[in-house]
Structure formats: structure tokens, C-alpha cells
Scaffold this motif. Structure first.
Motif, PDB file in Angstrom:
ATOM      1  N   GLY A 134      21.091  36.493   7.018  1.00  0.00           N
ATOM      2  CA  GLY A 134      21.732  35.799   5.906  1.00  0.00           C
ATOM      3  C   GLY A 134      23.229  35.723   6.068  1.00  0.00           C
ATOM      4  N   ALA A 135      23.849  36.828   6.513  1.00  0.00           N
ATOM      5  CA  ALA A 135      25.307  36.856   6.675  1.00  0.00           C
ATOM      6  C   ALA A 135      25.762  35.903   7.779  1.00  0.00           C
ATOM      7  CB  ALA A 135      25.764  38.286   6.992  1.00  0.00           C
ATOM      8  N   LEU A 136      25.024  35.872   8.875  1.00  0.00           N
ATOM      9  CA  LEU A 136      25.416  35.007   9.999  1.00  0.00           C
ATOM     10  C   LEU A 136      25.279  33.535   9.639  1.00  0.00           C
ATOM     11  CD1 LEU A 136      23.850  37.014  12.966  1.00  0.00           C
ATOM     12  CD2 LEU A 136      26.280  36.732  12.473  1.00  0.00           C
ATOM     13  N   THR A 137      24.198  33.172   8.951  1.00  0.00           N
ATOM     14  CA  THR A 137      24.044  31.774   8.551  1.00  0.00           C
ATOM     15  C   THR A 137      25.069  31.400   7.481  1.00  0.00           C
ATOM     16  OG1 THR A 137      22.298  32.434   7.011  1.00  0.00           O
ATOM     17  CG2 THR A 137      21.603  31.628   9.167  1.00  0.00           C
ATOM     18  N   ALA A 138      25.350  32.327   6.572  1.00  0.00           N
ATOM     19  CA  ALA A 138      26.354  32.056   5.544  1.00  0.00           C
ATOM     20  C   ALA A 138      27.732  31.892   6.152  1.00  0.00           C
ATOM     21  CB  ALA A 138      26.367  33.184   4.516  1.00  0.00           C
ATOM     22  N   GLY A 139      27.948  32.535   7.294  1.00  0.00           N
ATOM     23  CA  GLY A 139      29.234  32.425   7.975  1.00  0.00           C
ATOM     24  C   GLY A 139      29.391  31.147   8.784  1.00  0.00           C
ATOM     25  N   GLY A 140      28.388  30.278   8.742  1.00  0.00           N
ATOM     26  CA  GLY A 140      28.497  28.992   9.413  1.00  0.00           C
ATOM     27  C   GLY A 140      27.851  28.914  10.776  1.00  0.00           C
ATOM     28  N   LEU A 141      27.227  30.002  11.234  1.00  0.00           N
ATOM     29  CA  LEU A 141      26.557  29.983  12.527  1.00  0.00           C
ATOM     30  C   LEU A 141      25.275  29.166  12.424  1.00  0.00           C
ATOM     31  CD1 LEU A 141      27.348  31.353  15.209  1.00  0.00           C
ATOM     32  CD2 LEU A 141      25.719  33.180  14.655  1.00  0.00           C
ATOM     33  N   GLY A 142      24.973  28.376  13.462  1.00  0.00           N
ATOM     34  CA  GLY A 142      23.731  27.614  13.471  1.00  0.00           C
ATOM     35  C   GLY A 142      22.536  28.536  13.379  1.00  0.00           C
ATOM     36  N   PHE A 143      21.421  28.021  12.836  1.00  0.00           N
ATOM     37  CA  PHE A 143      20.278  28.888  12.571  1.00  0.00           C
ATOM     38  C   PHE A 143      19.750  29.556  13.842  1.00  0.00           C
ATOM     39  CE2 PHE A 143      15.635  29.431  12.458  1.00  0.00           C
ATOM     40  CZ  PHE A 143      15.574  30.478  11.549  1.00  0.00           C
ATOM     41  N   GLU A 144      19.573  28.796  14.921  1.00  0.00           N
ATOM     42  CA  GLU A 144      19.010  29.362  16.144  1.00  0.00           C
ATOM     43  C   GLU A 144      19.875  30.502  16.663  1.00  0.00           C
ATOM     44  OE1 GLU A 144      19.569  26.180  15.622  1.00  0.00           O
ATOM     45  OE2 GLU A 144      17.607  25.186  15.665  1.00  0.00           O
ATOM     46  N   GLU A 145      21.179  30.272  16.697  1.00  0.00           N
ATOM     47  CA  GLU A 145      22.093  31.297  17.191  1.00  0.00           C
ATOM     48  C   GLU A 145      22.136  32.490  16.245  1.00  0.00           C
ATOM     49  OE1 GLU A 145      26.717  31.664  18.849  1.00  0.00           O
ATOM     50  OE2 GLU A 145      25.939  29.732  18.105  1.00  0.00           O
ATOM     51  N   ALA A 146      22.075  32.208  14.955  1.00  0.00           N
ATOM     52  CA  ALA A 146      22.094  33.288  13.964  1.00  0.00           C
ATOM     53  C   ALA A 146      20.846  34.162  14.083  1.00  0.00           C
ATOM     54  CB  ALA A 146      22.200  32.712  12.557  1.00  0.00           C
ATOM     55  N   LEU A 147      19.700  33.534  14.298  1.00  0.00           N
ATOM     56  CA  LEU A 147      18.466  34.301  14.427  1.00  0.00           C
ATOM     57  C   LEU A 147      18.516  35.196  15.658  1.00  0.00           C
ATOM     58  CD1 LEU A 147      15.600  34.998  13.550  1.00  0.00           C
ATOM     59  CD2 LEU A 147      14.791  32.945  14.766  1.00  0.00           C
ATOM     60  N   ARG A 148      18.979  34.655  16.785  1.00  0.00           N
ATOM     61  CA  ARG A 148      19.087  35.469  17.990  1.00  0.00           C
ATOM     62  C   ARG A 148      20.081  36.622  17.777  1.00  0.00           C
ATOM     63  NH1 ARG A 148      17.847  35.449  23.606  1.00  0.00           N
ATOM     64  NH2 ARG A 148      18.620  37.449  24.319  1.00  0.00           N
TER      65      ARG A 148
END
Length: 354
Positions: free
Chosen positions: A225-239
Motif C-alpha cells: 500500500g505504501a509503495l503504490t501510494a508513493g507513486g510506484l507502478g503496481f508491478e514494481e511495487a508488488l515486487r
């Protein structure tokens, strides 16, 4: 065949292109976006197909005896090249399309060879010297779509049915659960409850949205949640979240790989001659070992009756996750120009020796 072949790998997201040399080497690789319904939402299917044909034809150099191999992301008749459907490219549309005829009409000077992209990837993977003793090999791709192929190396064939098809597992009925409740989703083909609806790249993103809605507090406190909220793309955030051992990201991955594990379990139960099951595609490459571990966890949780008990490492020895370039549709498209197509299926005898 002595001259270089122009090869394409056409997916729902990108068109990759290269020169394939008879020795198997690829040169001058390029990549560009595919003309898909997601990229051009206002275009109808006829317009999308016309854009695709123009793109491919314009990219083949005008040289004497030009040959092009196309690894195409669609369900197609491998005996004729007739395309039945491509959910990642054209969504719900399923009216058959004679791609080879359309390409030939625009570029009659080119000798066109068309195979499904999963078939192409399998032709390359099966050519690896370390797989020479295998009886059968299954390759599944998990990307914007999902499909698999099985090659019988002893006969040198990828068998197909009376429609020229094999292994369209992305459109098999599947079941998935998330946050303790069934997950409901519609496939890009328009039908609900297909494997690709849950486990493809777009399916995983949809599942993440459901998880966020069902568990808002856990989502907001998770690394995913924090990574996606920070603007990272979903695929990269999931990894990234999986790298940090985020529990919510792990729960999501377990949920969306479990249906894939169900299909692999069934396939290997029904055909014990499959000596290796290879996983490839954008999702697999993006998640790497995380994806394999999730699959193995699911397979260990509910394995094969008695076999898992008597041979505990049975799954470990059979499940392989490729790195980019190890099951390359571009190489497979080149092999297909040499191997050709038979009425029984795609001949792989030439490719197996590459």
C-alpha cells in the motif's frame, strides 16, 4: 535458409522485433507498444487489426526472398494461421481473422510464418541441450494473457486438436479466494471466472484492487500500500513489497498463483510423462523466485495423491521459472520458419536440434 529472418513477438503490451540468424543468434532487437484495445480504446477491432498488419509489414525490409517469423499472442489455428481471438489485443472480439492472408495481401514479397507466442517460447525452451532427454515439456506463459503448450520431444511435435489449438488454459474455469472470500472477476474475453481473470497481469492488478477494498486498514499499513501510494507502478511495487517480505503482498501472490497451481497439478497428474513444467512471461519474469515459491507452496499444500508423499521433491524437480531470454518468442519465431507446420501439429524436430 541462409539469410537472416525478420522475427516478431507480438503481445498485448509490446511488439518485439529482431533479426534471427540461422545459427539462432538475435540481432538488432527493438520494442514498441502494441496497437491494443487498451492503448486505443476508441478504435474498433478492424482498425486495431489494420494497424497491426501495417506495423508488421512496414517493418520487414524489402529484400529479395524476405522471410518473416511471427510469434503472435492469440489463440490461432496452427495449421493455417487463422486467428480465433486475442483477449489481450482485442478484448471480447472472437470473429476469426486470417492474419496470414492479411499480411500476404499487403506484402506478397514476404514468406510469412505465424505461430502462437507460447508455441514459439516452447520451441526455444525445448531446444536447450539440457532438456534433450525429456519426454515431454510443458511451458506456460503468465503475462497479459495465460496459455500453455506441451511438446512431445520423442515425436518432435506440439500436437493440436481439430481446430488447430492446444493449451488455452487462460480460459478454463477457475476459482480464487482473497481475504477469506471468493474472488469474482471477468476475463478480457468477456467471460467471468476464467483463470486469466485472476492470474494474468491485469487479473493480479484487479485482485489487488479488491484486496484494498476488502482490507483497507491492512492495505494502508502494508508496504504494498505504501509503495503504490508513493507513486510506484503496481508491478514494481508488488515486487518491492515481496522483496521486503510484506505479508499482504505475499497473501495476494498466494491467492493469484493458486489457480495456476491447480492447472499444473491437474496436467502433471494426467500426464506423468511431462518431465518439466516451465513458467515464463512478464508476470513470472517480474516476480522471479517469488512466483516459483508461491507456486511450490500451493502445490505442497495440496499435492498429488501418494506421489507427493512418496517423492517429496517431485514438484521441486519439475517446476522451472525462466529468466528473460530463456524462452524467447523471437527465437521461437525464427525456429518456426525452419520447422514449418504439419497437419498433426507444429513440427519441432528442427527446433529441438537448434
Amino acid at each position: 535458409m541462409s539469410a537472416a529472418v525478420t522475427v516478431f513477438d507480438v503481445g498485448g503490451t509490446h511488439i518485439r522485433q529482431a533479426w534471427w540468424l540461422p545459427g539462432g543468434e538475435l540481432r538488432a532487437r527493438t520494442s514498441r507498444p502494441s496497437p491494443s484495445f487498451r492503448r486505443f480504446p476508441r478504435a474498433d477491432v478492424a482498425e486495431l487489426r489494420a494497424m497491426m498488419v501495417k506495423d508488421l509489414c512496414d517493418a520487414v525490409p524489402k529484400t529479395p526472398g524476405a522471410v518473416a517469423g511471427v510469434s503472435f499472442g492469440a489463440a490461432l489455428d496452427h495449421r493455417s494461421g487463422l486467428v480465433y481471438a486475442s483477449a489481450p489485443l482485442w478484448g471480447e472480439h472472437s470473429k476469426p481473422y486470417d492474419l496470414r492472408a492479411a499480411l500476404t495481401a499487403r506484402r506478397r514479397d514476404v514468406d510469412w510464418h505465424i505461430v502462437n507466442d507460447v508455441t514459439a517460447a516452447l520451441l526455444h525452451a525445448a531446444a536447450h541441450p539440457g532438456r534433450g532427454a525429456h519426454r515431454k515439456i510443458l511451458l506456460a506463459t503468465v503475462s497479459s494473457g495465460i496459455a500453455c503448450r506441451v511438446i512431445d520431444r520423442r515425436r518432435g511435435l506440439i500436437p493440436v486438436d481439430s481446430s488447430g489449438l492446444q493449451g488455452e488454459i487462460g480460459h478454463l474455469p477457475a476459482h480464487a479466494e482473497l481475504a477469506g472470500r471468493p474472488l469474482e472477476a471477468t476475463c478480457d474475453c468477456g467471460k467471468p471466472g476464467h483463470l486469466a481473470a485472476y492470474s494474468s497481469g491485469p487479473g493480479i492488478a484487479r485482485a489487488a484492487g479488491v484486496l484494498k477494498e476488502r482490507e483497507p486498514s491492512r492495505w494502508s499499513h502494508s508496504r504494498l500500500g505504501a509503495l503504490t501510494a508513493g507513486g510506484l507502478g503496481f508491478e514494481e511495487a508488488l515486487r518491492g513489497a515481496l522483496d521486503e517480505r510484506d505479508a499482504l503482498a505475499g497473501e495476494l501472490l498466494d491467492a493469484v498463483t493458486a489457480p495456476v497451481a491447480d492447472v499444473l497439478r491437474t496436467a502433471l497428474c494426467l500426464d506423468p510423462e511431462i518431465d518439466e513444467a516451465i513458467l515464463t512471461g512478464g508476470v513470472v519474469h517480474g516476480l522471479g523466485d517469488h512466483y516459483r515459491r508461491a507456486l511450490l507452496t500451493s502445490l505442497a499444500r495440496q499435492g498429488l495423491y501418494l506421489t507427493s508423499e512418496h517423492t517429496p521433491d517431485w514438484w521441486e524437480r519439475r517446476i522451472t521459472v525462466t529468466a528473460p531470454g530463456e524462452a524467447d518468442g523471437l527465437v521461437g519465431a525464427g525456429i518456426a520458419t525452419r520447422a514449418g507446420v504439419t497437419v498433426a501439429g507444429v513440427s519441432a524436430s528442427s527446433g529441438a536440434a537448434a
